[in-house]
Design a protein around this motif. Structure first.
Motif, mmCIF file in Angstrom:
data_model
loop_
_atom_site.group_PDB
_atom_site.id
_atom_site.type_symbol
_atom_site.label_atom_id
_atom_site.label_comp_id
_atom_site.label_asym_id
_atom_site.label_seq_id
_atom_site.Cartn_x
_atom_site.Cartn_y
_atom_site.Cartn_z
ATOM 1 N N HIS A 207 0.554 -1.325 0.038
ATOM 2 C CA HIS A 207 0.137 0.011 -0.059
ATOM 3 C C HIS A 207 0.886 1.314 -0.053
ATOM 4 C CE1 HIS A 207 -3.544 -2.469 0.769
ATOM 5 N NE2 HIS A 207 -2.747 -3.068 1.699
ATOM 6 N N GLY A 208 2.149 1.106 0.034
ATOM 7 C CA GLY A 208 2.812 2.232 0.080
ATOM 8 C C GLY A 208 3.275 2.899 1.444
ATOM 9 N N ASN A 209 2.951 2.030 2.407
ATOM 10 C CA ASN A 209 3.473 2.514 3.738
ATOM 11 C C ASN A 209 4.564 2.013 4.214
ATOM 12 O OD1 ASN A 209 0.754 3.883 3.892
ATOM 13 N ND2 ASN A 209 -0.156 1.854 4.333
ATOM 14 N N LEU A 210 5.258 2.488 5.171
ATOM 15 C CA LEU A 210 6.549 2.088 5.484
ATOM 16 C C LEU A 210 6.486 0.640 6.227
ATOM 17 C CD1 LEU A 210 9.518 2.847 6.039
ATOM 18 C CD2 LEU A 210 8.974 3.513 8.418
ATOM 19 N N SER A 211 7.307 -0.195 5.912
ATOM 20 C CA SER A 211 7.272 -1.725 6.220
ATOM 21 C C SER A 211 8.287 -1.978 7.371
ATOM 22 C CB SER A 211 7.132 -2.703 5.130
ATOM 23 O OG SER A 211 7.611 -4.148 5.657
ATOM 24 N N ASP A 212 8.059 -2.252 8.602
ATOM 25 C CA ASP A 212 8.956 -2.458 9.645
ATOM 26 C C ASP A 212 9.653 -3.545 9.097
ATOM 27 O OD1 ASP A 212 8.092 -0.432 10.867
ATOM 28 O OD2 ASP A 212 7.269 -1.534 12.693
ATOM 29 N N GLU A 213 9.115 -5.013 8.453
ATOM 30 C CA GLU A 213 9.683 -6.027 8.122
ATOM 31 C C GLU A 213 10.809 -5.583 7.122
ATOM 32 O OE1 GLU A 213 8.806 -10.138 5.871
ATOM 33 O OE2 GLU A 213 7.375 -9.010 6.421
ATOM 34 N N LYS A 214 10.499 -4.934 6.124
ATOM 35 C CA LYS A 214 11.341 -4.641 4.939
ATOM 36 C C LYS A 214 12.743 -3.557 5.730
ATOM 37 C CE LYS A 214 8.631 -5.359 1.198
ATOM 38 N NZ LYS A 214 8.160 -4.691 0.000
ATOM 39 N N LYS A 217 15.166 -5.760 7.239
ATOM 40 C CA LYS A 217 15.741 -6.613 6.346
ATOM 41 C C LYS A 217 16.805 -5.840 5.702
ATOM 42 C CE LYS A 217 15.272 -9.594 2.221
ATOM 43 N NZ LYS A 217 14.472 -9.980 1.113
ATOM 44 N N VAL A 218 16.433 -4.645 5.532
ATOM 45 C CA VAL A 218 17.610 -3.941 5.034
ATOM 46 C C VAL A 218 18.747 -3.429 6.171
ATOM 47 C CG1 VAL A 218 18.022 -1.454 4.189
ATOM 48 C CG2 VAL A 218 16.044 -2.459 3.363
ATOM 49 N N ALA A 219 18.158 -3.448 7.425
ATOM 50 C CA ALA A 219 19.243 -2.856 8.200
ATOM 51 C C ALA A 219 20.059 -4.184 8.706
ATOM 52 C CB ALA A 219 18.440 -2.620 9.699
ATOM 53 N N HIS A 285 10.977 5.898 15.835
ATOM 54 C CA HIS A 285 10.808 4.362 15.613
ATOM 55 C C HIS A 285 11.554 3.710 14.420
ATOM 56 C CE1 HIS A 285 7.603 1.456 14.151
ATOM 57 N NE2 HIS A 285 8.014 1.607 12.939
ATOM 58 N N ILE A 286 12.132 4.512 13.406
ATOM 59 C CA ILE A 286 13.189 3.759 12.498
ATOM 60 C C ILE A 286 14.518 3.337 13.054
ATOM 61 C CG2 ILE A 286 14.545 4.232 10.684
ATOM 62 C CD1 ILE A 286 12.193 6.086 9.498
ATOM 63 N N ARG A 287 14.751 4.197 14.170
ATOM 64 C CA ARG A 287 16.015 3.696 14.998
ATOM 65 C C ARG A 287 15.896 2.568 15.639
ATOM 66 N NH1 ARG A 287 17.890 9.002 16.839
ATOM 67 N NH2 ARG A 287 16.171 9.072 18.410
ATOM 68 N N GLU A 288 14.573 2.604 16.536
ATOM 69 C CA GLU A 288 14.090 1.323 17.234
ATOM 70 C C GLU A 288 14.158 -0.034 16.379
ATOM 71 O OE1 GLU A 288 10.644 -0.322 20.093
ATOM 72 O OE2 GLU A 288 10.943 2.061 19.839
ATOM 73 N N VAL A 289 13.541 0.139 15.253
ATOM 74 C CA VAL A 289 13.299 -0.973 14.359
ATOM 75 C C VAL A 289 14.678 -1.301 13.999
ATOM 76 C CG1 VAL A 289 12.503 -1.631 12.232
ATOM 77 C CG2 VAL A 289 11.101 -0.572 14.190
ATOM 78 N N VAL A 294 19.813 7.563 12.633
ATOM 79 C CA VAL A 294 18.779 7.814 11.950
ATOM 80 C C VAL A 294 18.939 9.654 11.800
ATOM 81 C CG1 VAL A 294 16.330 7.923 11.172
ATOM 82 C CG2 VAL A 294 17.189 5.932 12.114
ATOM 83 N N GLY A 295 18.656 10.106 10.773
ATOM 84 C CA GLY A 295 18.651 11.525 10.451
ATOM 85 C C GLY A 295 17.723 11.984 9.387
ATOM 86 N N PHE A 296 17.727 13.227 9.005
ATOM 87 C CA PHE A 296 16.831 13.633 8.031
ATOM 88 C C PHE A 296 17.876 14.557 7.168
ATOM 89 C CE2 PHE A 296 15.680 16.384 11.542
ATOM 90 C CZ PHE A 296 15.431 17.851 10.709
ATOM 91 N N LYS A 297 17.160 14.674 5.800
ATOM 92 C CA LYS A 297 17.494 15.660 5.060
ATOM 93 C C LYS A 297 16.381 16.711 4.686
ATOM 94 C CE LYS A 297 19.449 16.205 0.312
ATOM 95 N NZ LYS A 297 20.005 15.557 -0.999
#
Length: 499
Positions: A207-214, A217-219, A285-289, A294-297
């Protein structure tokens, strides 16, 4: 004589046929030009009026090679591009006789040499720097100069391969851009920063939402060291993008989490981030997962817009802070963007960077949030200026494009890049030989770092991050230079007046 007469007769017939053909073409163009209604010049001056368009098109290239002086072109002049080209050879970059740069142009940085600089044996390499002290797996970044975001899709497969291998050899990181991580990003075993764009390519569900599972996997990939939320980029702040469906083949679809032939649409912002609180929640959230920094541009529209972010971090506590902020300038580049956004929107990096650093330091977050500067910073003077202004790191995209062989043909928004960097035409990609270009990428990065260290040594410090605003003067409109710490006084003394 008979043969010569026959040859002359044939040549005469060919000449007559050519003239007749040209006359027929001119007649056809005359009829077409008089009949069409879209171009007044061609309608009023048929045939001849066509030369205006031809000369306008070719003028861009003739100016580059025959008419423009070394420091006149935009967005990057010949002197800047030649420096990168020479640096890429690994043979040094010394020049003779004197500088061709005007030292009276407003904005020119002039570094203030020390009366008694450190001796050669006191020269030190740039120290690594820790990013994300509260993350489960912090990142110790070795280099002050790194590769900014360029996605696979925006640039070609051999270009990504060359950047990956070059980054590994130079000991710098490579940002994936918003297109997700491909096998070519990790081919060279370099450090990778995974950028999460507004479409969440590579970490999105159906659905285009952020997937914690993916995300997990990337991390899990050991080369992925950090995650960067892309809020905005300098060339088109507030504007999304589109990767046409015809470019989304099976490989791109797999990497980006799309269907084959599906348009890859990037919204103008993250739909679930509506305020600074939402942004900090997403970062946490991203840092915990992922367990990684994690930062931003983003691009600064005004310092007042960012001040509430730092106030909120003070209220919540430093643990909630982003581990880094990558600040892009309004002069940033991209493959394609509306001209009003490229030309007119977003603060230039020369003004935005000191303001961001001051905001961070005013709120006591100097050692918690790292600042990454981007936006047309390609030469050692650019990088040294950014470090003096308070940046912890500098990231460049277009500098590394020049190292790959970019000639500034301004065809990035088409599939006709003559150097094979931004095209998916196999014939044009064949011109980019990875075995040669990755070495140029590495040489360029090493040369920039070496010369920034040389500037640091000249101003009297042993390594670049010891440079301060007092070490550089900025030329003003009247031709006089003013110390940067007068223009932008430090908020806590760490990058300013007394240190």
């Amino acid at each position: 004589m008979g043969f010569a007469t026959h040859a002359l007769t044939v040549l005469a017939l060919v000449f007559v046929l050519v003239l007749g053909g040209l006359a027929l073409m001119a007649l056809l163009f005359f009829v077409v030009d008089k009949a069409q209604t879209s171009d007044a010049i061609r309608r009023n001056y048929p045939v001849i009026g066509r030369f205006r368009h031809l000369f306008s098109t070719l003028g861009e290239f003739f100016r580059q090679y025959f008419f423009a002086m070394d420091r006149e072109e935009m967005p990057f002049n010949r002197a800047q591009r030649d420096w990168v080209t020479h640096a890429g050879t690994g043979k040094g970059n010394t020049v003779a006789f004197g500088s061709t740069r005007s030292l009276s142009a407003p904005g020119t940085p002039i570094f203030m040499n020390a009366a008694f600089p450190p001796l050669e044996d006191q020269f030190a390499k740039t120290d690594p720097m820790l990013i994300g002290p509260t993350a489960a797996i912090p990142y110790v970044a070795k280099s002050i100069f790194n590769i900014s975001g360029m996605s696979y899709g925006a640039i070609s497969r051999p270009a990504v391969e060359a950047l990956s291998r070059g980054a590994a050899e130079a000991g710098i990181w490579l940002n994936t851009g918003e297109g997700g991580i491909s096998p070519f990003h990790t081919l060279g075993a370099c450090d990778v920063v995974f950028q999460i764009g507004t479409a969440k390519f590579g970490v999105r569900d159906e659905h285009g939402n952020l997937s914690d599972e993916k995300l997990r996997k990337v991390a899990e990939h050991p080369q992925v060291r950090m995650f960067e939320l892309k809020m905005a980029q300098g060339a088109k702040p507030g504007k999304g993008g589109i990767l046409p469906g015809e470019k989304v083949n099976a490989e791109i679809a797999e990497i980006r989490g799309l269907k084959i032939g599906q348009d890859g649409i990037s919204p103008n912002r993250h739909r679930e981030i509506n305020n600074w609180g939402d942004l900090l929640d997403m970062v946490e959230h991203i840092r915990e997962v992922t367990g990684k920094p994690v930062g931003f541009k983003t691009v600064m529209g005004s310092p007042e817009a960012l001040d509430p972010l730092f106030t909120l971090i003070e209220e919540r506590g430093p643990d909630c802070a982003p581990d880094f902020i990558a600040i892009d300038g309004g002069e940033g580049g991209t493959g394609a963007a509306p001209m009003p956004l490229i030309d007119l929107v977003g603060m230039p990096i020369r003004e935005a960077l000191p303001m961001l650093v001051d905001l961070r330091d005013k709120h006591g977050l100097h050692d918690r949030i790292r600042i990454i500067a981007a936006g047309k910073l390609v030469n050692p003077s650019d990088v040294a200026w950014a470090i003096c202004a308070g940046a912890d790191f500098v990231a460049s995209a277009r500098g590394f494009m020049f190292a790959l062989g970019c000639i500034q043909a301004l065809k990035c928004n088409k599939n006709t890049c003559p150097t094979g960097i931004t095209t998916h035409d196999p014939r044009l990609q064949a011109g980019l030989v990875v075995e040669d270009k990755y070495k140029r990428v590495a040489h360029y990065a090493k040369q920039v770092i070496k010369e920034v260290e040389t500037i640091a040594h000249s101003v009297g410090v042993s390594e670049p991050r010891q440079m301060r605003r007092r070490h550089v003067r900025v030329v003003m409109a009247d031709g006089q230079s003013v110390p940067m710490n007068t223009l932008f006084p430090s908020q806590d003394g760490k990058v300013g007046v007394t240190h």
